[in-house]
Scaffold this active site. Structure first.
Site, PDB file in Angstrom:
ATOM      1  N   LYS A  27       0.836  -1.199   0.000  1.00  0.00           N
ATOM      2  CA  LYS A  27       0.000   0.000   0.000  1.00  0.00           C
ATOM      3  C   LYS A  27       0.873   1.252   0.000  1.00  0.00           C
ATOM      4  CE  LYS A  27      -3.745  -0.630   2.512  1.00  0.00           C
ATOM      5  NZ  LYS A  27      -4.325  -0.837   3.859  1.00  0.00           N
ATOM      6  N   ARG A 100      -3.440   3.037   8.521  1.00  0.00           N
ATOM      7  CA  ARG A 100      -3.696   1.872   7.671  1.00  0.00           C
ATOM      8  C   ARG A 100      -2.520   0.908   7.716  1.00  0.00           C
ATOM      9  NH1 ARG A 100      -4.703   4.558   1.912  1.00  0.00           N
ATOM     10  NH2 ARG A 100      -5.966   2.699   1.622  1.00  0.00           N
ATOM     11  N   GLY A 109      -5.857 -10.683   7.242  1.00  0.00           N
ATOM     12  CA  GLY A 109      -5.786 -10.883   8.690  1.00  0.00           C
ATOM     13  C   GLY A 109      -5.308  -9.661   9.449  1.00  0.00           C
ATOM     14  N   MET A 111      -4.823  -5.557  10.773  1.00  0.00           N
ATOM     15  CA  MET A 111      -5.703  -4.594  11.424  1.00  0.00           C
ATOM     16  C   MET A 111      -6.514  -3.800  10.409  1.00  0.00           C
ATOM     17  SD  MET A 111      -4.973  -1.313  13.794  1.00  0.00           S
ATOM     18  CE  MET A 111      -5.245  -0.167  12.463  1.00  0.00           C
ATOM     19  N   ARG A 372      -3.413  -1.652  -6.416  1.00  0.00           N
ATOM     20  CA  ARG A 372      -2.562  -2.848  -6.348  1.00  0.00           C
ATOM     21  C   ARG A 372      -2.948  -3.773  -7.492  1.00  0.00           C
ATOM     22  NH1 ARG A 372      -5.586  -4.747  -0.918  1.00  0.00           N
ATOM     23  NH2 ARG A 372      -7.648  -4.514  -1.768  1.00  0.00           N
ATOM     24  N   HIS A 490     -16.093  -8.382   1.615  1.00  0.00           N
ATOM     25  CA  HIS A 490     -15.034  -9.241   2.142  1.00  0.00           C
ATOM     26  C   HIS A 490     -15.159 -10.650   1.587  1.00  0.00           C
ATOM     27  CE1 HIS A 490     -13.293 -12.052   5.115  1.00  0.00           C
ATOM     28  NE2 HIS A 490     -12.326 -11.153   5.149  1.00  0.00           N
ATOM     29  N   SER A 798      13.648 -43.099 -11.425  1.00  0.00           N
ATOM     30  CA  SER A 798      12.492 -42.283 -11.104  1.00  0.00           C
ATOM     31  C   SER A 798      12.498 -42.101  -9.592  1.00  0.00           C
ATOM     32  CB  SER A 798      11.213 -42.970 -11.566  1.00  0.00           C
ATOM     33  OG  SER A 798      10.106 -42.191 -11.187  1.00  0.00           O
ATOM     34  N   CYS A 865       8.359 -39.233  -9.481  1.00  0.00           N
ATOM     35  CA  CYS A 865       6.976 -39.697  -9.578  1.00  0.00           C
ATOM     36  C   CYS A 865       6.246 -39.621  -8.240  1.00  0.00           C
ATOM     37  CB  CYS A 865       6.915 -41.106 -10.149  1.00  0.00           C
ATOM     38  SG  CYS A 865       7.730 -42.330  -9.121  1.00  0.00           S
ATOM     39  N   TYR A 885      12.106 -35.106 -16.582  1.00  0.00           N
ATOM     40  CA  TYR A 885      10.654 -34.944 -16.514  1.00  0.00           C
ATOM     41  C   TYR A 885      10.160 -35.009 -15.069  1.00  0.00           C
ATOM     42  CZ  TYR A 885      10.203 -39.951 -15.662  1.00  0.00           C
ATOM     43  OH  TYR A 885      10.288 -41.190 -15.103  1.00  0.00           O
TER      44      TYR A 885
END
Ligand code: ADP
Ligand code: MG
Ligand code: MG
Length: 907
Positions: A27, A100, A109, A111, A372, A490, A798, A865, A885
């Site tokens: 911010k 802020r 989460g 303030m 943002r 929210h 593998s 794998c 891979y």
């Protein structure tokens, strides 16, 4: 030079800028940047994230002392630009500020913002006098007490109760027979102020602070304190945000959206965060302040005419009613709208990404309060990147790097079946806040959503509105339904971030927390009843609505093609059936990295033959039983090899401990006894004999093939015969036979001899040859350490990182659930090593295995794998150690492809 703790901005200048997010938070950095590019931003300053870290180390007093002078200078800077005075005694316009929070990434989460800080019984009168608007002054004051009381002093609602300030508001509205808070008179607001102060006193035992400076320090410290609250800690855990980051604090001069009908506040997006369409959109409220829009206190109005008309249609509101009662900003304040539209274009061009903006209009003048890069759904993420690439805003690599691999998951998830939807009973309609198809049982409280989920239930969380306390519950729900709140509430914003289906602002539903039900147009839906939500249309259905596979669009394909272009590794799939193999191939899998054969022993009557083999005492007996299994396995392999025609298919020989196949129930023991014509006691004895104390470390993997070579013979024959049959049909099968759980090269050598002998025999019999490979899984630490020896025999490795993790940590996969959560909570481990590859430990064994293996066998093909093959950070690691891979379950193939391409680009 001494460390700089406070950065000012305002009047087209700023000490910070956009790329200082680590220090100033998202911010703060963007407030500075907006100043620098000439946008109207109220003056203020940012206290750095480093101060937050100091605060946690040294405590409040030390930090207040440390930054006291800087904060005073910051306030003086604002006073000068805004021509006002903090704590004015009448000599100047009183300066009010907002406080802020702002971490590097936005964090629900943290303030909540406090607005209008600086007001007290004297200042409110001064503000009324100087502004000539008493109503506005008292409205600001009551808001301040409410917010400060709430977020700084901790006045909270008990569970099932409403917020005590809201209760006061509702009481007064009822007494006055009014509906909207805009209808309060000055006298009403004065009554509210008195009542709010009483609420604070009874709930906290403290008087509301009157000194502006005391208020300011209280709020600054509350922001720092909020960094360590349970809510914030949880959010960081869910999103892997380190605690060290800390939050910044922004102190900013107020601008007022509640000055009357020529003032407003709102939230806007430069593109549609749900669908990704390039459509400017957002919501606003006339004569209101900040959180009003998000909190869903009044129904917010749309910013554009187009959006407003679409909204009215969804709500069944006529054009006349819309235009008179809910006009768009475009209609209500054309000049401010034009300014805002110009700003959103400028910001998108500047940041090359979709912007999520907050603004206030004070007496017709636009002020920007935040911007943002906006959160978005998986579908929007894909579409925006492809569109911006086409629009020349970003290049191909950026488009790829914009993909959060895990979010692609949302696009692959089921949608409602069209036919089922037609028949479904729509009970109401809300706003399509976050797309998806959700189906679950109704619960009303977030903590209970968690309890239900832990019991294995699917739930839909139904709330009047949500707040950050509900985060946990939202996270475990299939979907979220709220009665209040708009597209920027929210619930809507958080759900989109989580990729969770959400219908918000379904105004017809009445939630009764006490009775644990909600009613809608005469129907009562109780806790535990099933409902379904369509997050793309806002429709809410009674009961379960059938779902089906999603179809993938052009934009998705475009991203996958880009991934193909930039990737170094390719992606295979873990598949045991032709159906899964085909699905994965559709998603772009280049072969099968792991085909487990044990599943094939369970189907239908196959288990009988398997049990017969296990229970027999002689080699002949076992051979007979295996011969019954042979044609079935051959059929399975034909199917998979055909589905992956032309691509490698790694088939693992039998792996689990034999006792997993034994009949343990008396009834099945009886059945086997009859079938084999032996006494049931013999069966019981045999089952007991197969019992192992530690089966994970017991008689399994290639140890089975060593003790029962006939199993390896049968499986090798089934695979090679299947391949020969396909070859004879003109296909191109490429089997790779994988020996599991090898710890010494000799185990592999002996198994390979059996396989090669059988293969030669089958080639003779069939009169045709196929290419095949023999390799091994590296899943025992000893195998990684002696990989050079093993690679002399193996044609491929593998990495079976599930077992390798188990054996490296010594954590039983089946029991780790008992202590791992605690380990993570206590910070011993950052993440669950079975989900995210432990690069420091297990990863070093992997790296070593690759290096040693390639030392003796330069052509060695290497892949992974384990479950980690589809986890983005682990995929990046696999690329860094030079694997060829990764292999993962079909639905994770696109995720792994994008992660693999990102790894290649970032290197
Ligand atoms: P969040 O991080 O929860 O979005 P913000 O700090 O952005 O919290 O504040 C929420 C809202 O409060 C903003 O969207 C804005 O409307 C309002 N607000 C914050 N600071 C000011 C200010 N200086 N003047 C007017 N409104 C403000
Ligand atoms: Mg907030
Ligand atoms: Mg904000």
């Amino acid at each position: 030079m001494s460390t700089k703790y406070v950065y000012t901005f305002g009047d087209g200048k700023a000490e910070g800028k956009a790329d200082m997010k680590n220090l100033l938070g998202g911010k703060g950095a963007n407030l500075a940047e907006m100043n620098l590019i000439g946008l109207p931003v109220p003056a203020g300053f940012t206290i750095t994230t480093e101060v937050c870290t100091l605060y946690n180390q040294k405590g409040k007093d030390a930090v207040v002392k440390l930054i006291e002078n800087d904060v005073k200078a910051g306030i003086a800077h604002m006073e000068k630009i805004m021509n006002a005075k903090f704590g004015s005694k009448g000599e100047a316009f009183p300066l009010m500020v907002s406080v802020r929070s702002g971490a590097r990434v936005s964090m629900p989460g943290m303030m909540d913002t406090v607005l209008n800080l600086g007001l007290n019984d004297d200042a409110v009168k001064l503000l009324a006098e100087k502004s000539g608007n008493a109503r506005f002054a008292w409205d600001s004051y009551r808001r301040f007490i409410q917010m400060y009381g709430d977020v700084v002093m901790g006045v909270a609602a008990a569970k099932g109760e409403h917020n005590p300030f809201e209760v006061e508001i509702d009481k007064l509205k009822e007494a006055k027979h009014i509906k909207q808070d805009t209808e309060f008179t000055v006298e009403d607001l004065q009554v509210l102020v008195e009542n709010f102060k009483k609420v604070v006193k009874t709930k906290t035992g403290k008087d509301f602070p009157t000194c502006p400076w005391e208020q300011l320090w209280g709020a600054i410290c509350a922001v720092f304190d909020s960094w360590m609250t349970e809510r914030a800690v949880l959010y960081r855990q869910l999103n892997q945000i380190p605690e060290e980051w800390g939050t910044a604090v922004n102190v900013q001069s107020m601008v007022y959206g509640n000055m009357g009908n020529n003032s407003a506040t709102g939230v806007a997006f430069s593109r549609d965060a749900a669908t990704g369409e390039d459509i400017f959109n957002g919501e606003y409220l006339i004569n209101a302040q900040g959180e009003d829009v998000v909190a869903g206190i009044r129904t917010p109005q749309e910013i554009t005419i187009e959006g407003s008309r679409r909204w009215a249609k969804l709500q069944g509101i006529s054009e006349e009613e819309r235009a008179s009662k809910y006009p768009s900003l475009e209609e209500a304040m054309p000049q401010a709208y034009a300014d805002l539209n110009a700003v959103q274009e400028k910001l998108e061009d500047h940041f090359h990404d979709m912007q999520d903006m907050e603004f206030t209009i004070q007496d017709g003048k636009l002020w920007m309060l935040q911007t943002r890069n906006g959160k978005r759904t998986g579908a929007a993420m894909v579409k925006m990147a492809v569109d911006m690439l086409k629009q020349g805003m970003i290049d191909e690599k950026t488009a790829l790097l914009r993909q959060e691999p895990a979010k692609l998951d949302e696009l692959l998830h089921p949608v409602f079946n069209k036919e089922a939807l037609k028949k479904a009973h729509v009970i109401t309609k809300g706003l399509p806040a976050s797309p998806g198809a959700a189906c679950g049982r109704v619960v009303f409280f977030a903590d209970e959503a968690e309890e239900w989920k832990n019991r294995g239930e699917k739930v839909v969380l139904v709330r009047q509105e949500t707040s950050p306390e509900d985060l946990r519950g939202m996270n475990v729900s299939e979907g979220i339904l709220t009665a209040r709140g708009g597209m920027t509430s929210h619930a809507a914003v958080v759900a989109r971030g989580m990729g969770k289906c959400c219908v918000s602002g379904a105004g017809d539903i009445v939630v009764d927390y006490a009775k644990r039900n909600f009613s809608v147009n005469g129907t009562i839906i109780k806790e535990g009843d099933w409902i379904s939500l369509n997050g793309s249309t806002g429709e809410v259905y009674l009961g379960k609505v059938e779902t089906e596979d999603a179809t993938l669009d052009e934009d998705f394909t475009a991203i996958m093609n880009l991934a193909e272009k930039y990737t170094r590794m390719y992606v295979r799939t873990n598949a045991d059936t032709p159906k899964d193999a085909r699905k994965a191939r559709d998603f772009g899998a280049k072969g099968v990295g792991l085909c487990r054969t044990e599943h094939m022993f369970f189907e239908g009557h196959r288990i009988d033959a398997m049990r017969e083999m296990i229970l027999s005492d002689t080699v002949e007996g076992r051979r007979d039983a295996l011969n019954k299994i042979l044609p079935m396995q051959r059929g399975d392999f034909e199917g998979i090899l055909e589905a992956m025609n032309g691509l490698g298919v790694t088939i693992r020989l039998l792996d689990p401990p034999l006792h997993e196949f034994t009949p343990n129930e008396p009834a099945s023991q009886q059945y086997m006894a009859q079938k084999l014509g032996i006494p049931v006691e013999r069966i019981k004895e045999k089952v007991d004999a197969l019992h192992e104390f530690n089966p994970m470390l017991g008689h399994r993997g290639c140890r089975l093939g060593v003790t029962y070579p006939e199993i390896t013979e049968m499986q090798a024959r089934a695979i090679i015969e299947a391949a020969c049959n396909l070859k004879l049909r003109g296909l191109d099968p490429r089997p790779e036979i994988m020996v599991p759980l090898v710890g010494t090269v000799k185990e592999l050598k002996q198994q390979a001899e059996i396989i090669n002998r059988v293969a030669a025999m089958v080639f003779e019999e069939k009169g045709v040859k196929v290419d095949y490979k023999v390799g091994t899984m590296i899943e025992i630490p000893r195998a990684a350490i002696t990989a050079d020896q093993i690679a002399e025999v193996a044609e491929f490795f593998s990495f079976g990182t599930n077992d390798l993790t188990q054996m490296t940590f010594g954590y039983s996969r089946d029991d780790a659930g008992k202590f791992l959560p605690e380990y993570i909570r206590k910070g011993i481990l950052k993440t669950d090593p079975f989900a995210v590859l432990d690069q420091e430990g297990v990863g070093r064994l992997v790296e070593m295995g690759v290096k040693l293996g390639r030392k003796t066998n330069a052509d060695l093909k290497v892949g992974i794998c384990g479950e980690h093959g589809g986890e983005p950070s682990s995929v990046i690691f696999c690329d860094s150690v030079g694997m060829n891979y990764v292999s993962c379950s079909p639905f994770r193939v696109p995720i792994a492809r994008v992660a693999a391409a990102q790894a290649a680009i970032e290197e």
